[in-house]
Enzyme design. Structure first.
Site, PDB file in Angstrom:
ATOM      1  CB  ALA A  32      10.690  47.302   7.958  1.00  0.00           C
ATOM      2  N   GLY A  92       5.637  50.562   7.116  1.00  0.00           N
ATOM      3  CA  GLY A  92       5.999  51.444   8.219  1.00  0.00           C
ATOM      4  C   GLY A  92       6.039  52.907   7.812  1.00  0.00           C
ATOM      5  CD  GLU A 150       2.325  50.534  10.732  1.00  0.00           C
ATOM      6  OE1 GLU A 150       1.551  50.102  11.608  1.00  0.00           O
ATOM      7  OE2 GLU A 150       3.411  50.001  10.442  1.00  0.00           O
ATOM      8  CD  GLU A 191       2.667  46.700   7.029  1.00  0.00           C
ATOM      9  OE1 GLU A 191       3.265  47.721   7.405  1.00  0.00           O
ATOM     10  OE2 GLU A 191       1.619  46.750   6.337  1.00  0.00           O
TER      11      GLU A 191
END
Length: 197
Positions: A15, A58, A61, A81
């Site tokens: 992100a 992300g 992920e 994170e």
């Protein structure tokens, strides 16, 4: 089949932190990334991530949501994170543990460990490591091999694999469906003919 690949030495960096800083509770509850990555994971066809560089936050992920991952010597997975005061909330907290085991997942998610290519291969996160210039060719060969298999069998295999818990009844039902297909009869006839030759 779906292939997700790298560009410019990065698979996906995650992100935009400046944008993420402005998000609040309502945005978190919308599950923007988690719903998107869930859709990737639930696709009824095999998905491959060709990770030629960093897959962080992300981006990692997204790679975890794919069925198979291949990498290069430059591949690195990480989920930083908690260092930003948040958690990896787009599937890493449960998907990574399913892929590599709870101990390694905790090392990544709680202790900030980054998995380089060799570590990712050792724990089964990537299927193979190839040279950077070979990444797309290796992904194409993998996809070509998958494409040669029965689409119905692949779809039902993925469905059974992703079902929670033990599922012998699901195995039996999926097999019963496949046993009645012309694709099965044709493929088995070809196999038996090759054995006779």
């Amino acid at each position: 089949m779906l292939l997700l690949t790298s560009a410019g030495g990065v698979f996906a960096g995650g992100a935009d932190i400046a944008e993420l800083r402005e998000r609040g509770r309502d945005e978190a509850l919308q599950g923007i990334n988690s719903r998107l990555f869930d859709r990737v994971a639930r696709l009824p066809l095999p998905t491959v991530a060709a990770v030629g560089g960093y897959a962080i936050g992300g981006g990692a992920e997204l790679a975890y949501a794919c069925d198979v991952r291949i990498g290069t010597p430059a591949t690195v997975f990480g989920n930083p994170e908690p260092g930003l005061g948040i958690l990896a909330a787009a599937g890493a907290c449960w998907r990574l543990a399913d892929l590599v085991g709870k101990s390694v997942a905790k090392q990544v998610l709680l202790a900030g460990r980054r998995l380089n290519a060799e570590a990712a291969l050792a724990c089964g996160l990537v299927a193979e490591i190839v040279g950077s210039e070979e990444l797309l060719g290796a992904a194409d060969r993998l996809l070509d091999g998958i494409a040669a298999w029965s689409p119905s069998a692949l779809r039902l295999t993925k469905l059974v694999l992703d079902a929670p818990g033990a599922h012998p009844l699901a195995d039996d039902l999926a097999q019963a469906v496949l046993f009645e297909t012309e694709d099965k009869n044709s493929r088995m006839a070809k196999f038996l003919e090759r054995r006779k030759a």
